[in-house]
Design an enzyme around this catalytic site. Structure first.
Site, PDB file in Angstrom:
ATOM      1  N   CYS A 100      -3.758  11.982  -5.233  1.00 50.61           N
ATOM      2  CA  CYS A 100      -4.691  12.013  -6.374  1.00 50.61           C
ATOM      3  C   CYS A 100      -4.373  13.087  -7.414  1.00 50.61           C
ATOM      4  O   CYS A 100      -4.029  12.763  -8.554  1.00 50.61           O
ATOM      5  CB  CYS A 100      -6.111  12.194  -5.863  1.00 50.61           C
ATOM      6  SG  CYS A 100      -6.657  10.805  -4.861  1.00 50.61           S
TER       7      CYS A 100
HETATM    8  N1  LIG Z   1      -5.674   8.588  -0.603  1.00 49.45           N
HETATM    9  C1  LIG Z   1      -6.784   9.009  -1.167  1.00 49.45           C
HETATM   10  O1  LIG Z   1      -7.367   9.990  -0.716  1.00 49.45           O
HETATM   11  C2  LIG Z   1      -7.385   8.287  -2.355  1.00 49.45           C
HETATM   12  C3  LIG Z   1      -8.688   8.596  -2.731  1.00 49.45           C
HETATM   13  C4  LIG Z   1      -9.269   7.926  -3.791  1.00 49.45           C
HETATM   14  C5  LIG Z   1      -8.532   6.979  -4.488  1.00 49.45           C
HETATM   15  N2  LIG Z   1      -7.251   6.689  -4.133  1.00 49.45           N
HETATM   16  C6  LIG Z   1      -6.535   5.662  -4.890  1.00 49.45           C
HETATM   17  O2  LIG Z   1      -6.538   4.451  -4.135  1.00 49.45           O
HETATM   18  C7  LIG Z   1      -5.327   3.736  -4.369  1.00 49.45           C
HETATM   19  C8  LIG Z   1      -4.620   3.489  -3.054  1.00 49.45           C
HETATM   20  O3  LIG Z   1      -4.263   4.747  -2.500  1.00 49.45           O
HETATM   21  P1  LIG Z   1      -3.901   4.935  -0.982  1.00 49.45           P
HETATM   22  O4  LIG Z   1      -3.931   6.392  -0.744  1.00 49.45           O
HETATM   23  O5  LIG Z   1      -4.710   4.052  -0.123  1.00 49.45           O
HETATM   24  O6  LIG Z   1      -2.389   4.405  -0.978  1.00 49.45           O
HETATM   25  P2  LIG Z   1      -1.490   4.053   0.303  1.00 49.45           P
HETATM   26  O7  LIG Z   1      -0.089   4.147  -0.156  1.00 49.45           O
HETATM   27  O8  LIG Z   1      -1.959   4.836   1.487  1.00 49.45           O
HETATM   28  O9  LIG Z   1      -1.866   2.534   0.598  1.00 49.45           O
HETATM   29  C9  LIG Z   1      -1.578   1.515  -0.288  1.00 49.45           C
HETATM   30  C10 LIG Z   1      -1.034   0.354   0.531  1.00 49.45           C
HETATM   31  O10 LIG Z   1      -0.903  -0.772  -0.327  1.00 49.45           O
HETATM   32  C11 LIG Z   1       0.222  -1.501   0.107  1.00 49.45           C
HETATM   33  N3  LIG Z   1       0.596  -2.410  -0.971  1.00 49.45           N
HETATM   34  C12 LIG Z   1       1.192  -2.151  -2.138  1.00 49.45           C
HETATM   35  N4  LIG Z   1       1.299  -3.271  -2.879  1.00 49.45           N
HETATM   36  C13 LIG Z   1       0.732  -4.272  -2.152  1.00 49.45           C
HETATM   37  C14 LIG Z   1       0.528  -5.640  -2.378  1.00 49.45           C
HETATM   38  N5  LIG Z   1       0.894  -6.242  -3.508  1.00 49.45           N
HETATM   39  N6  LIG Z   1      -0.054  -6.356  -1.413  1.00 49.45           N
HETATM   40  C15 LIG Z   1      -0.450  -5.768  -0.244  1.00 49.45           C
HETATM   41  N7  LIG Z   1      -0.287  -4.459   0.012  1.00 49.45           N
HETATM   42  C16 LIG Z   1       0.296  -3.729  -0.941  1.00 49.45           C
HETATM   43  C17 LIG Z   1       1.239  -0.448   0.446  1.00 49.45           C
HETATM   44  O11 LIG Z   1       2.232  -0.946   1.308  1.00 49.45           O
HETATM   45  C18 LIG Z   1       0.346   0.612   1.106  1.00 49.45           C
HETATM   46  O12 LIG Z   1       0.287   0.440   2.512  1.00 49.45           O
HETATM   47  C19 LIG Z   1      -4.531   4.569  -5.356  1.00 49.45           C
HETATM   48  O13 LIG Z   1      -4.801   4.148  -6.645  1.00 49.45           O
HETATM   49  C20 LIG Z   1      -5.094   5.959  -5.143  1.00 49.45           C
HETATM   50  O14 LIG Z   1      -4.941   6.763  -6.288  1.00 49.45           O
HETATM   51  C21 LIG Z   1      -6.666   7.323  -3.063  1.00 49.45           C
END
Ligand SMILES: NC(=O)c1ccc[n+]([C@@H]2O[C@H](COP(=O)([O-])OP(=O)(O)OC[C@H]3O[C@@H](n4cnc5c(N)ncnc54)[C@H](O)[C@@H]3O)[C@@H](O)[C@H]2O)c1
Length: 440
Positions: A282
């Site tokens: 983030c």
């Molecule tokens: N990690 C955090 O603490 C957090 C908190 C709030 C918001 N976010 C936001 O949430 C979003 C996701 O973050 P995250 O930390 O979960 O990411 P992450 O990388 O842990 O998980 C995302 C997953 O999506 C998968 N993916 C990508 N494209 C795909 C598709 N077309 N179909 C299916 N799966 C697909 C990836 O393989 C991955 O496993 C981001 O925008 C992030 O900024 C994250």
């Protein structure tokens, strides 16, 4: 290896327009830090959940009941699988017939600009399966306008339906704070929004089944920007105390006491603490989505973001300067010195090493020729920075180090052992108190 998939209960999709209340068939695209806890919670409240994930290795692990994120235990995952209503899959045919789809895919930067390709791909993937009356929600963090200008148009084009007319479309930012023992998915209020009133109601109706409280935004742009404000606020305030820490060191003032004293004020101040820099998915990224959008749309610079990026990005380098000062006092060069890094992930009690400032510290030390070892019970071995050896925290390892540097203060680390055996410590987290400890 072939893995048997649990059967999934196919429920009837509500026909026609309107809000689909109650439980349904929910597709969650992306089973990472955000998507997996949402999937497990949605199963818990009775939904049938397709956890669609492109990473086959992750899918296999999920099917075996092996969680890869801190907030979901293997038991949580197995309980979800045992209901027969959670299907982790990379098979796109399983997307058919959803009542609600939630997109939780990464939103990284590419050359300093937002990379929305994952969101675009997810929309292209969902569009052929989109049916009248279904609801699609974007959760990924992004700049205002993404849902209406990028995500929705791809869904419309691929489905032949119209957002807000034939199906509901909205945005609901994730606020998950991995490792936070107090605030989790369920008890953290969730902002919900839609491209029109019906969409807003449909998005709220889904999240009302999952979280304790939803907060309705007047529109999707406000919801998108609220998320960026939350993270930019944190980024800027961390930069403020980091810069203060640098000046305090030079002025001979204890920054940690300064912050604690200011925090005794019960109003108008919020406590942020210094550290070796910011990491995770983030803070190093989201504020840049905001500054990029302001520059693109208005041709202006978002100065707070630029300054915060500058200060926080320079912290790993500053930590290395302080390490070199320690070695210098002992008449040692960094080249050939043994440096023990304690905690490599981006924050305490988290296994997330993405964009961790420890990586920058380790890389610089390795470049200087130092022999870098690390203690971190949480980091995955494949996330280790190059040329860093993961070691056990033993009295010998600690005593044999020219300097010990605390970067992430996980609870499992034996802090007493460190205090008793370390000769010199640079503590960037204010975890240690003994003599010989130099705090940031
Ligand atoms: N990690 C955090 O603490 C957090 C908190 C709030 C918001 N976010 C936001 O949430 C979003 C996701 O973050 P995250 O930390 O979960 O990411 P992450 O990388 O842990 O998980 C995302 C997953 O999506 C998968 N993916 C990508 N494209 C795909 C598709 N077309 N179909 C299916 N799966 C697909 C990836 O393989 C991955 O496993 C981001 O925008 C992030 O900024 C994250």
């Amino acid at each position: 290896m072939s893995v048997e998939r649990p059967a999934i209960e196919h429920q009837t999709v509500p026909s026609g327009d309107g809000v689909s209340a109650g439980v349904g068939r929910v597709v969650i695209v992306g089973q990472g830090y955000v998507g997996l806890p949402l999937a497990v919670r949605a199963v818990e409240v009775g939904h049938t959940v397709v956890g669609f994930e492109l990473d086959k290795d992750r899918v296999d692990r999920l099917r075996r009941g092996q969680s890869f994120i801190d907030d979901i235990t293997d038991d949580d995952l197995r309980a979800a699988l045992d209901t027969g209503r959670y299907l982790p899959t990379d098979d796109a045919t399983e997307l058919a017939g959803f009542t609600t789809a939630v997109v939780c895919v990464p939103t990284p930067l590419r050359d300093g600009a937002p990379n929305l390709s994952f969101i675009e791909d997810a929309a292209r993937l969902l569009a052929p399966h989109l049916r009248r009356g279904a609801c699609v929600v974007l959760e990924s963090t992004t700049y205002p306008g993404t849902t209406e200008e990028v995500f929705g148009p791809i869904l419309d084009a691929g489905s032949g339906l119209r957002a807000g007319v034939d199906y509901q479309l909205g945005y609901s930012p994730e606020r998950i704070d991995p490792g936070n023992p107090t605030w989790g998915l369920q008890n953290t209020p969730k902002i919900v929004s839609g491209v029109d009133d019906e969409s807003g109601k449909a998005v709220a109706a889904f999240y009302d089944t999952v979280v304790d409280r939803t907060v309705a935004a007047p529109g999707v742009r406000e919801a998108e920007l609220a998320k960026l404000l939350e993270n930019t606020f944190r980024h800027v305030n961390i930069a403020l105390v980091n810069e203060l820490a640098i000046y305090c060191h030079e002025l001979g003032i204890d920054v940690w006491s300064v912050v604690d004293l200011a925090a005794s004020k019960p109003f108008g101040f919020m406590k942020f603490t210094p550290g070796p820099g910011v990491g995770g998915h983030c803070l190093p990224i989201d504020p840049s989505y905001l500054s990029w959008q302001v520059r693109r749309a208005l041709g202006r610079t978002f100065r707070f973001v630029e300054i915060a990026n500058d200060v926080n990005d320079n912290m790993p380098g500053y930590v290395v300067t302080r390490i070199v000062e320690h070695l210098n006092r002992r008449r040692r060069a960094a080249n050939g010195s043994r440096v023990l890094l304690v905690g490599l992930t981006y924050k305490r009690n988290s296994g997330d090493a993405r964009q961790s400032p420890a990586t920058g510290v380790a890389r610089r030390l390795v470049d200087l020729g130092a022999e870098v070892r690390a203690v971190d019970p949480r980091i995955a071995v494949d996330e280790l920075p190059a040329n860093v050896e993961l070691v056990a925290c033993t009295p010998e390892v600690v005593a044999d180090s020219d300097v010990v540097v605390v970067l992430a203060d996980h609870d499992e680390i034996d802090w007493q052992l460190l205090e008793q055996n370390a000769d010199r410590v640079l503590d960037t987290r204010n975890r240690l108190t003994g003599t010989g400890v130099d705090r940031l």
